[in-house]
Design a protein around this motif. Structure first.
Motif, PDB file in Angstrom:
ATOM      1  N   ARG A  90       0.833  -1.211   0.000  1.00 11.74           N
ATOM      2  CA  ARG A  90       0.000   0.000   0.000  1.00 11.74           C
ATOM      3  C   ARG A  90       0.859   1.249   0.000  1.00 11.74           C
ATOM      4  O   ARG A  90       0.562   2.232  -0.668  1.00 11.74           O
ATOM      5  CB  ARG A  90      -0.931   0.004   1.213  1.00 11.74           C
ATOM      6  CG  ARG A  90      -1.982  -1.081   1.173  1.00 11.74           C
ATOM      7  CD  ARG A  90      -3.004  -0.879   2.259  1.00 11.74           C
ATOM      8  NE  ARG A  90      -3.875   0.247   1.951  1.00 11.74           N
ATOM      9  CZ  ARG A  90      -4.752   0.762   2.809  1.00 11.74           C
ATOM     10  NH1 ARG A  90      -4.856   0.257   4.007  1.00 11.74           N
ATOM     11  NH2 ARG A  90      -5.506   1.757   2.459  1.00 11.74           N
ATOM     12  N   GLY A  91       1.937   1.211   0.769  1.00  9.64           N
ATOM     13  CA  GLY A  91       2.834   2.369   0.839  1.00  9.64           C
ATOM     14  C   GLY A  91       3.424   2.724  -0.521  1.00  9.64           C
ATOM     15  O   GLY A  91       3.565   3.897  -0.862  1.00  9.64           O
ATOM     16  N   LEU A  92       3.761   1.690  -1.297  1.00 11.10           N
ATOM     17  CA  LEU A  92       4.301   1.942  -2.641  1.00 11.10           C
ATOM     18  C   LEU A  92       3.284   2.667  -3.520  1.00 11.10           C
ATOM     19  O   LEU A  92       3.634   3.535  -4.323  1.00 11.10           O
ATOM     20  CB  LEU A  92       4.712   0.617  -3.309  1.00 11.10           C
ATOM     21  CG  LEU A  92       6.020  -0.018  -2.838  1.00 11.10           C
ATOM     22  CD1 LEU A  92       6.131  -1.443  -3.367  1.00 11.10           C
ATOM     23  CD2 LEU A  92       7.225   0.809  -3.291  1.00 11.10           C
ATOM     24  N   THR A  93       2.018   2.301  -3.367  1.00  9.91           N
ATOM     25  CA  THR A  93       0.986   2.956  -4.187  1.00  9.91           C
ATOM     26  C   THR A  93       0.699   4.375  -3.680  1.00  9.91           C
ATOM     27  O   THR A  93       0.047   5.153  -4.369  1.00  9.91           O
ATOM     28  CB  THR A  93      -0.339   2.165  -4.183  1.00  9.91           C
ATOM     29  OG1 THR A  93      -0.938   2.251  -2.879  1.00  9.91           O
ATOM     30  CG2 THR A  93      -0.122   0.716  -4.552  1.00  9.91           C
ATOM     31  N   MET A  94       1.202   4.695  -2.493  1.00 10.56           N
ATOM     32  CA  MET A  94       0.965   6.028  -1.907  1.00 10.56           C
ATOM     33  C   MET A  94       2.215   6.904  -1.958  1.00 10.56           C
ATOM     34  O   MET A  94       2.284   7.934  -1.294  1.00 10.56           O
ATOM     35  CB  MET A  94       0.485   5.866  -0.451  1.00 10.56           C
ATOM     36  CG  MET A  94      -0.858   5.151  -0.344  1.00 10.56           C
ATOM     37  SD  MET A  94      -1.221   4.591   1.345  1.00 10.56           S
ATOM     38  CE  MET A  94      -1.650   6.142   2.130  1.00 10.56           C
TER      39      MET A  94
END
Lengths: 416, 56
Positions: free
Chosen positions: A175-179
């Motif tokens: 999720r962090g990568l997509t954010m």
């Protein structure tokens, strides 16, 4: 060499199959009972006092006072010089640490368990920005914060994590990568997600609302809070990859401010070391490259698992922050790192690059052949102890480490 | 030595290796694409031989 191909496929399989979960925060002496008396674990490959850089020396003297091994900094330096302290790399004790990266018995450590393989890895809690021990800070303010981490935040996080049964990290990273995080110089998304997950359990288990508020404010006020969790995660993922016969995949990269060191799966725990390089980047107002210390810290474990500089394409904001060019060029770093890795991670993908998986499994053969060395996003420490972070930039791993490793690896598979 | 005649049409150059050559051509308004290439192991023959034996 079919054997090498198969061994490297096994290495990447173990990296991808790992299931890292943040399960606890406990004193380092409980996590690592073998560390011994007056032992100081440090970042990077092995180093002794005589060769330590300014920030590392500053941190060593400060932590000796913190642990009660010396009454003041001057005495601590004298004791260090006379060999009273035992220095070892974090990596030798299932641990990692950012910048100076010191781990000592009473400091609380984050515990990440790799539930697929059953191993655990440890990292201290991020102290925040400004004057901190990881940049060599050692005054009263720094030591008081370490005491608060030991006495208040560490136990509060530990009881909450045990209450909630742990925090799974693999999906959180995804999720962090997509954010927009790359988990080295940008952790604002993952830090926020972690706070969101931990806060209810911390509230449930808190005995004092004022202490709870202070703990949550500390976590929420530090964009890099997640970095140390990502580092323990990286170590927990990479340790099961060690000692695969015939694998040329890198299992650790780290720096102690003087030397850069790597380990390779097929050559076990042998270090391949070369002088560390100076980061190129942007400096905070009032500082220049003349103030900078050479590259330092175990945080390169993040690049070792395909994040940080390898995931630059996920984080255009970081490309600007570290002076790596325009936002549109961020993907070039990730594509370049794909040329020196065995595969990609289908669960950690970059939306802006058509969901390309982050490059995974650094192959020393590809590094030496191409001359492309790992790109590392890094903070830049002042060369004098106690000043703190003076900038952020990009640094390359020295190719000499990989060349030495290649010769040793060749011998290990019977090629001379 | 036989003199090579350059074509009359505008030059379109692919430059392999040293980037400085491509920069010089760009400064002369010549259309050029640079290919970032170097010999295996940066030209270190001992390492290149090892790499070859290691399947590269």
């Amino acid at each position: 060499m079919e054997k090498i191909t198969q061994a490297n496929e096994e290495a990447v399989r173990r990296m991808l199959d790992g299931d890292p979960v943040l399960v606890d925060v406990i004193p380092a002496v409980e996590a690592i009972p073998t560390m011994g008396e007056q032992t100081i674990l440090h970042s990077g490959p092995p180093i002794e006092w005589a060769h330590m850089c300014g920030p590392m020396r500053g941190a060593v003297t400060g932590i000796a006072v913190f642990e009660g091994w010396a009454p003041d900094l001057e005495t601590a330096a004298t004791l260090a010089e006379s060999g009273e302290f035992s220095f070892h790399p974090n990596h030798n004790f299932d641990a990692v640490g950012p910048m100076t990266g010191l781990t000592t018995p009473s400091q609380p450590v984050l515990v990440v368990e790799n539930r697929t393989f059953g191993n655990r890895a440890y990292c201290t809690i991020n102290e925040g920005l400004g004057k901190v021990m990881r940049f060599g800070g050692n005054d009263e303010e720094v030591l008081n914060r370490l005491a608060w981490l030991r006495d208040i935040l560490g136990p509060a996080m530990g009881v909450a994590l045990r209450d909630m049964g742990g925090l799974p990290l693999k999906s959180l990273i995804a999720r962090g990568l997509t954010m927009g995080d790359e988990m080295h110089q940008r952790n604002v998304a993952c830090s926020s997600l972690t706070l969101r997950e931990l806060a209810p359990a911390m509230a449930r288990t808190a005995k004092d609302n004022n202490v709870l508020a202070e703990a949550l404010a500390f976590m929420g006020g530090n964009d890099q809070f997640f970095l140390n969790i990502a580092m323990a995660l990286g170590k927990a993922l990479m340790d099961p990859v060690r000692n695969i016969d015939g694998s040329s995949v890198v299992t650790a990269m780290c720096r102690n401010g003087t030397d850069f060191g790597i380990r390779v799966s097929g050559t076990g725990d042998k270090w391949f070391v070369a002088p560390v390089e100076m980061p190129e980047g942007l400096y905070f107002p009032g500082f220049t490259e003349n103030d900078a210390n050479p590259d330092i810290g175990d945080s390169t474990i993040v690049e070792t698992i395909g994040l940080g500089g390898f995931a630059m394409g996920a984080s255009p904001a970081v490309a600007g922050f570290v002076g790596a060019g325009s936002a549109s060029e961020a993907g070039n770093f990730t594509r370049t790192m794909a040329e020196i890795t065995v595969g990609e991670n289908p669960e950690w993908t970059i939306p802006a690059m058509d969901y390309l998986g982050v490059p995974t499994g650094i192959d020393i053969r590809l590094v030496v052949s191409s001359g492309l060395t790992p790109t590392i996003n890094t903070g830049i420490a002042h060369k004098e102890p106690g000043v703190g972070q003076v900038g952020a930039g990009v640094v390359r791993a020295p190719v000499a480490c990989f060349e030495q490793a290649l010769v040793s690896f060749a011998e290990s598979v019977g090629v001379v | 030595m036989k003199q090579v005649k350059l074509p009359k049409a505008p030059l379109q150059v692919i430059n392999v290796g040293l980037e400085k050559f491509s920069e010089d051509l760009k400064n002369l308004d010549v259309q050029v694409i640079h290919v970032d290439w170097q010999p295996p192991a940066g030209g270190n023959t001992k390492l290149a031989e090892l790499l070859s034996k290691l399947g590269m």
